[in-house]
Design an enzyme around this catalytic site. Structure first.
Site, PDB file in Angstrom:
ATOM      1  CD  GLU A 150       4.493  59.804  29.061  1.00  0.00           C
ATOM      2  OE1 GLU A 150       3.547  59.098  29.448  1.00  0.00           O
ATOM      3  OE2 GLU A 150       5.676  59.425  29.050  1.00  0.00           O
TER       4      GLU A 150
ATOM      5  CG  ASP B 199      -0.955  57.313  27.795  1.00  0.00           C
ATOM      6  OD1 ASP B 199      -0.960  56.255  27.121  1.00  0.00           O
ATOM      7  OD2 ASP B 199       0.003  58.103  27.806  1.00  0.00           O
TER       8      ASP B 199
HETATM    9  P1  ADP Z   1       3.748  53.231  25.142  1.00  0.00           P
HETATM   10  O1  ADP Z   1       3.204  54.595  25.380  1.00  0.00           O
HETATM   11  O2  ADP Z   1       3.586  52.318  26.318  1.00  0.00           O
HETATM   12  O3  ADP Z   1       5.136  53.228  24.614  1.00  0.00           O
HETATM   13  P2  ADP Z   1       2.013  52.969  22.807  1.00  0.00           P
HETATM   14  O4  ADP Z   1       1.125  54.107  23.106  1.00  0.00           O
HETATM   15  O5  ADP Z   1       2.880  53.068  21.608  1.00  0.00           O
HETATM   16  O6  ADP Z   1       2.882  52.512  24.053  1.00  0.00           O
HETATM   17  O7  ADP Z   1       1.082  51.667  22.684  1.00  0.00           O
HETATM   18  C1  ADP Z   1       1.594  50.450  22.291  1.00  0.00           C
HETATM   19  C2  ADP Z   1       0.523  49.399  22.466  1.00  0.00           C
HETATM   20  O8  ADP Z   1      -0.591  49.743  21.657  1.00  0.00           O
HETATM   21  C3  ADP Z   1       0.977  48.021  22.047  1.00  0.00           C
HETATM   22  O9  ADP Z   1       0.572  47.071  23.018  1.00  0.00           O
HETATM   23  C4  ADP Z   1       0.214  47.790  20.763  1.00  0.00           C
HETATM   24  O10 ADP Z   1      -0.063  46.422  20.541  1.00  0.00           O
HETATM   25  C5  ADP Z   1      -1.045  48.567  21.039  1.00  0.00           C
HETATM   26  N1  ADP Z   1      -1.783  48.921  19.820  1.00  0.00           N
HETATM   27  C6  ADP Z   1      -1.333  49.616  18.749  1.00  0.00           C
HETATM   28  N2  ADP Z   1      -2.284  49.728  17.811  1.00  0.00           N
HETATM   29  C7  ADP Z   1      -3.373  49.074  18.299  1.00  0.00           C
HETATM   30  C8  ADP Z   1      -4.682  48.813  17.795  1.00  0.00           C
HETATM   31  N3  ADP Z   1      -5.064  49.239  16.582  1.00  0.00           N
HETATM   32  N4  ADP Z   1      -5.534  48.100  18.569  1.00  0.00           N
HETATM   33  C9  ADP Z   1      -5.155  47.646  19.781  1.00  0.00           C
HETATM   34  N5  ADP Z   1      -3.947  47.855  20.306  1.00  0.00           N
HETATM   35  C10 ADP Z   1      -3.055  48.560  19.581  1.00  0.00           C
HETATM   36 MG    MG Z   2       2.949  56.464  25.759  1.00  0.00          MG
END
Ligand code: ADP
Ligand code: MG
Length: 585
Positions: free
Chosen positions: A149, A173
């Site tokens: 990643e 990340d």
């Molecule tokens: P992963 O890589 O673990 O699958 P993501 O990178 O998609 O996850 O991140 C998802 C998380 O980011 C969730 O907890 C979501 O609530 C949070 N998130 C998304 N947008 C925002 C934002 N604008 N502010 C704070 N947290 C956010």
């Molecule tokens: Mg991710």
């Protein structure tokens, strides 16, 4: 269907999965089920239908026993999971997600898609990588490559695309359920992972839980009903907390509003309406963010590098949109991180870049529109002993932020009873406001105090579009009255002459009242008197009429000091002394 030679890029995330491909030489996201992000949730509906994504996520609220979340954490383990009474391996659950993504790609491209690049965390061991590959195969995909990643994130930024680039990159990340920090080195087309650190159980979900927990505690205090014990109510509260959290990344306040969340002993319905401020939220999660910074230090230590040896810092994962993350990492690394590429898309876009390279496609770097300067307003503060510091620059939109963007922040008036504020909007990086370029200014009038100390809160909102049009809106907290102004942020660099001209213009404006106020030190006797007045105003038992008189006189004194009218200062101080004599000790 015709078979495509296109290779798709997939970020198979713990919380969300994302699909990207190369189109006309640049990586782009392809929506899955109409959204950029596909929740990594799988379920079986009561009628036996397989649910993937948002529908499964919704089902989790009512039927957690038929629904699986965060399967990525189990990849490569011998463990199985049970869903609607049937047993599945982690590979099989992941394959449901990958199949949905593959189908979306086929629908978008109009061809049969078989080949994919899938990303995994840098710390995944061989077994975990093998399990990811198998999940792809179960979904009918030929996995051309599994890439890390952080490497994908660097590729999305175009790093490592040319052979002569030699860079050390730190990727921070912060996703939904996991935190990873990786330090990678890119040189002559090779990527080395120098160090990784992280916490497999730290992310946005924990932030939601902290916020929901606070509200549940307050609810228990008030109604003696423990929402944590009711799965559905707790799940609804978590969802509402997440929405509020996301809102707080761009706004200073958010509201958690839930109707019919529970019943009291008499069967009467209970509701929640709770306003949360960004500050309050940041306090709630401060220790968790602190922990991520510890892990950043650990990774640096393991790599034997100091922050200044890192060439680029990248923020990826949805949770890095929380403004406090930006602040902490900037302080920790002594450099501004990059967040230009949508943090929850970066990994998938990078997977698509890798896919394009394998397919022999010509791949260009992603072009993003960013604001080349920070944009903010002039603010002032009352320092120790009543000294007023003016001409401070408070940025709302930081430089290198992707446009369009919308940010707001709360500011408070300086003096009790102050009814108007002068909003001056600047562009630049200097902490001294007037050293930046003035984009425009306007007055906000008729403010009404909303705080017991007679001060008013206002929300200042900046909305910047791709053409550099900046809409500034100021909302009075008490009355909700809005004052707006449209300004033009310049996208070009100003010439030194332009800057000199603007500075001269400002210097002129500053010979007026505020500039002198900035330098003026209050007479210590006056400052002591004002402090006494403040102590009186802080008393809960102070008569309301008297409080008004005191607050008004304090405002008069401050104004007289600001304009340098010594005779008036003296007169108002005498009045204040008389008023303070009426305060019962
Ligand atoms: P992963 O890589 O673990 O699958 P993501 O990178 O998609 O996850 O991140 C998802 C998380 O980011 C969730 O907890 C979501 O609530 C949070 N998130 C998304 N947008 C925002 C934002 N604008 N502010 C704070 N947290 C956010
Ligand atoms: Mg991710």
């Amino acid at each position: 269907m015709k078979q495509s030679d296109k290779i798709i890029g997939i970020d198979l995330g713990t919380t969300n999965s994302v699909l990207a491909v190369i189109r006309d030489g640049t990586p782009v996201l392809l929506p899955v089920q109409g959204d950029r992000l596909l929740p990594s949730v799988v379920g079986i509906a009561p009628d036996g239908e397989v649910l993937v994504g948002m529908s499964a996520r919704n089902q989790w609220v009512v039927a957690p026993d038929r629904t699986i979340r965060s399967i990525k954490r189990k990849m490569g383990k011998a463990e199985t999971v049970s869903m609607a009474g049937k047993v599945y391996t982690p590979q099989e659950i992941s394959a449901f997600i990958l199949r949905t993504i593959r189908e979306a790609a086929q629908a978008a491209l109009g061809e049969e898609v078989r080949r994919a690049v899938i990303t995994v965390p840098a710390y995944f061991n061989e077994t975990q990588r093998q399990a990811t590959l198998e999940a792809g195969e179960i979904a009918g995909l030929v996995v051309e490559r599994i890439i890390n990643e952080p490497t994908a994130s660097a590729l999305a930024y175009g790093y490592g695309l040319s052979n002569d680039q030699h860079l050390k990159v730190l990727v921070y990340d912060l996703g939904g359920g996991t935190f990873d920090v990786s330090i990678i080195e890119l040189h002559s087309g090779v990527v080395d992972v120098l160090a990784t650190a992280g916490d497999n159980y730290l992310g946005g979900d924990d932030f939601d839980e902290r916020l929901a927990g606070m509200i549940a505690d307050e609810f228990y205090e008030e109604h003696k009903v423990n929402l944590r014990e009711h799965h559905q109510a707790w799940a609804r509260l978590l969802r509402a907390a997440e929405e509020a959290k996301i809102e707080l990344s761009s706004a200073p306040y958010a509201e958690v509003k839930l109707e019919y969340i529970a019943q009291d002993r008499k069967g009467q319905p209970l509701h929640i309406t709770r306003e949360v401020t960004r500050h309050e939220f940041e306090e709630l999660i401060a220790d968790l963010l602190g922990r991520t910074m510890e892990l950043v230090r650990k990774a640096l230590m393991d790599a034997g590098l100091s922050p200044n040896q890192i060439d680029r810092v990248l923020l990826v994962g949805g949770s890095t949109r929380i403004p406090a993350v930006w602040d902490l990492i900037t302080a920790q690394m002594g450099q501004e991180p990059h967040i230009e590429i949508d943090p929850d898309a970066a990994v998938a876009l990078g997977a698509a870049v890798q896919a394009g390279i394998i397919a022999g496609e010509e791949v260009d770097a992603i072009l993003v529109d960013v604001t080349p300067y920070s944009l903010g307003i002039e603010t002032a503060q009352i320092g120790y002993g009543g000294r007023i510091h003016t001409d401070l620059f408070t940025p709302l939109v930081r430089r290198n932020t992707t446009v369009p963007v919308q940010k707001s922040q709360v500011f408070t008036t300086l003096f009790p009873g102050q009814e108007q504020i002068h909003i001056k909007v600047y562009q630049g990086e200097n902490p001294v406001a007037s050293q930046n370029v003035l984009l425009g200014d306007f007055m906000v009038e008729g403010l009404k105090p909303n705080r017991p100390d007679g001060l008013s809160d206002v929300t200042v909102n900046f909305q910047l579009d791709v053409n550099g049009i900046l809409d500034v809106t100021v909302v009075d907290r008490k009355t909700g009255k809005r004052t707006s102004e449209r300004l033009k942020a310049s996208r070009q660099r100003l010439s030194p002459e332009d800057i000199a001209r603007s500075q001269a213009k400002l210097a002129e404006a500053y010979t007026e009242m505020e500039a002198t106020a900035a330098e003026r030190i209050m007479d210590p006797g006056v400052a002591a008197l004002l402090e006494r007045a403040q102590r009186a105003l802080d008393r809960a038992d102070l008569d309301a009429g008297l409080a008004d008189d005191i607050a008004g006189t304090v405002a008069d004194i401050r104004h007289a000091v600001a304009v340098g009218d010594d005779a008036q200062v003296e007169e108002f101080c005498d009045r204040l002394i008389d008023l303070l004599l009426e305060v019962k000790e």
